[in-house]
Motif scaffolding. Structure first.
Motif, PDB file in Angstrom:
ATOM      1  N   LYS A  65       3.493   6.299  -5.235  1.00  0.00           N
ATOM      2  CA  LYS A  65       3.579   6.486  -6.686  1.00  0.00           C
ATOM      3  C   LYS A  65       2.417   7.324  -7.210  1.00  0.00           C
ATOM      4  N   LEU A  66       1.296   7.272  -6.534  1.00  0.00           N
ATOM      5  CA  LEU A  66       0.118   8.031  -6.948  1.00  0.00           C
ATOM      6  C   LEU A  66       0.101   9.446  -6.357  1.00  0.00           C
TER       7      LEU A  66
ATOM      8  N   ASP B 130      -2.726  -1.318 -10.854  1.00  0.00           N
ATOM      9  CA  ASP B 130      -1.311  -1.468 -10.493  1.00  0.00           C
ATOM     10  C   ASP B 130      -1.028  -2.945 -10.223  1.00  0.00           C
TER      11      ASP B 130
ATOM     12  N   LYS C  39      -7.209   3.449  -9.550  1.00  0.00           N
ATOM     13  CA  LYS C  39      -5.803   3.438  -9.957  1.00  0.00           C
ATOM     14  C   LYS C  39      -5.052   2.266  -9.336  1.00  0.00           C
ATOM     15  N   LEU C  40      -5.343   1.959  -8.088  1.00  0.00           N
ATOM     16  CA  LEU C  40      -4.688   0.821  -7.438  1.00  0.00           C
ATOM     17  C   LEU C  40      -5.087  -0.494  -8.104  1.00  0.00           C
TER      18      LEU C  40
ATOM     19  N   VAL D  12      -8.521   6.939  -6.266  1.00  0.00           N
ATOM     20  CA  VAL D  12      -7.358   6.148  -5.856  1.00  0.00           C
ATOM     21  C   VAL D  12      -7.604   4.645  -5.992  1.00  0.00           C
ATOM     22  N   GLN D  13      -8.793   4.173  -5.654  1.00  0.00           N
ATOM     23  CA  GLN D  13      -9.048   2.730  -5.717  1.00  0.00           C
ATOM     24  C   GLN D  13      -9.022   2.223  -7.156  1.00  0.00           C
TER      25      GLN D  13
ATOM     26  N   ALA E 209       0.807  -1.220   0.000  1.00  0.00           N
ATOM     27  CA  ALA E 209       0.000   0.000   0.000  1.00  0.00           C
ATOM     28  C   ALA E 209       0.840   1.271   0.000  1.00  0.00           C
TER      29      ALA E 209
ATOM     30  N   ALA F 129       2.714   1.847  -3.358  1.00  0.00           N
ATOM     31  CA  ALA F 129       1.773   2.129  -4.441  1.00  0.00           C
ATOM     32  C   ALA F 129       1.137   3.509  -4.285  1.00  0.00           C
ATOM     33  N   LEU F 130       0.743   3.862  -3.069  1.00  0.00           N
ATOM     34  CA  LEU F 130       0.142   5.170  -2.828  1.00  0.00           C
ATOM     35  C   LEU F 130       1.149   6.287  -3.033  1.00  0.00           C
TER      36      LEU F 130
ATOM     37  N   TYR G 253       1.181  -3.701  -7.114  1.00  0.00           N
ATOM     38  CA  TYR G 253       0.406  -3.563  -5.882  1.00  0.00           C
ATOM     39  C   TYR G 253      -0.495  -4.766  -5.674  1.00  0.00           C
ATOM     40  N   GLN G 254      -1.188  -5.183  -6.726  1.00  0.00           N
ATOM     41  CA  GLN G 254      -2.097  -6.316  -6.620  1.00  0.00           C
ATOM     42  C   GLN G 254      -1.354  -7.591  -6.237  1.00  0.00           C
TER      43      GLN G 254
END
Length: 261
Positions: free
Chosen positions: A65-66, A107, A103-104, A100-101, A59, A62-63, A110-111
């Motif tokens: 990066k966003l 990824d 975009k995640l 955000v969700q 998390a 990944a966050l 991230y997944q």
């Protein structure tokens, strides 16, 4: 329109309507941040390790990066039984929070790294429940402040109000009357101040302050109570706690490994 699409559209429309007034304010004051505050209710240490690992390996990277920087993840300093996990995620604006969700979900790294948490089976869930709140930063503290590195503890405080008007008056006390400035001047090292837009126990405001240790915590609050400017503000009849604050909840926290706060 298919039922599933209709339901999804209805939910999104309702959510957007509930925060539309804040969206307008965010455009006017583009530097004002929003925060998601999550509280994870856990059954045991296995769930605790799973959630901590999720933030550490999946998390937070990944966050970041966003564009979500300075993410804080904490456990209780003195838990009663199994600790809860508190996660603070800053967003530059509402648009970032709302997307955000999606975009995640795109990824793949991230997944993959978050899979043990994201796809935990119902028979062995990663957590018991998540309580989540959306907060809007105060006008006089529009951005999160990261404390200097070092061993320290954090205090998360929630002030509940009996009415919306009482909540607005308490916000006025923090912003316009100078309560935020007193915290800064006395060295409380505030991390953030936020009004709860969506979440439990509304209306309320929440803020986080930090100290070297419990002794420093106690000394700072003693100095706050004795401060001449605080005494001046707090004796104004319209700002009396009996009128504005119905309950105060204080939780002492410590950061987990990998927390950026």
């Amino acid at each position: 329109m298919k039922r599933r699409s209709f339901v999804k559209a209805s939910v999104l429309t309702g959510a957007a309507a509930s925060i539309l007034p804040y969206s307008g304010m965010a455009k006017e004051k583009s530097g004002t941040e929003f925060y998601e505050l999550r509280v994870y209710q856990l059954k045991d240490e296995t769930q605790q390790k799973l959630v901590e690992n999720y933030f550490q390996t999946a998390a937070i990277p990944a966050l970041n990066k966003l564009g979500c920087k300075n993410i804080g993840v904490f456990t209780e300093l003195k838990p009663t039984g199994q600790t809860k996990i508190y996660a603070l995620i800053p967003f530059k604006n509402l648009a970032d929070f709302l997307t955000v969700q999606e975009k995640l979900a795109l990824d793949t790294d991230y997944q993959e790294k978050g899979a043990p948490y994201l796809t935990a089976p119902a028979t062995e869930p990663a957590y018991e429940r998540i309580k989540s709140s959306l907060l809007k930063a105060f006008d006089h503290a529009p951005n999160l402040q990261v404390p200097k590195p070092g061993q320290r503890i954090f205090e998360l405080r929630r002030y509940e109000h009996a009415s919306e008007s009482a909540g607005k008056k308490k916000l006025e006390m923090f912003n316009d009357a100078g309560e935020v400035d007193i915290f800064k001047r006395l060295g409380f090292n505030p991390v953030f101040f936020g009004e709860t837009v969506i979440g439990d126990h509304r209306p309320n405001l929440i803020y986080m302050i930090t100290f070297d240790d419990v002794a420093a915590h106690d000394a700072h609050w003693k100095a706050f109570g004795a401060d001449a400017e605080w005494k001046k503000i707090s004796t104004i009849p319209d700002y009396a706690d009996a009128k504005l604050v119905s309950q105060i909840t204080s939780t002492l926290l410590q950061p987990i490994n990998g927390s950026q706060i």
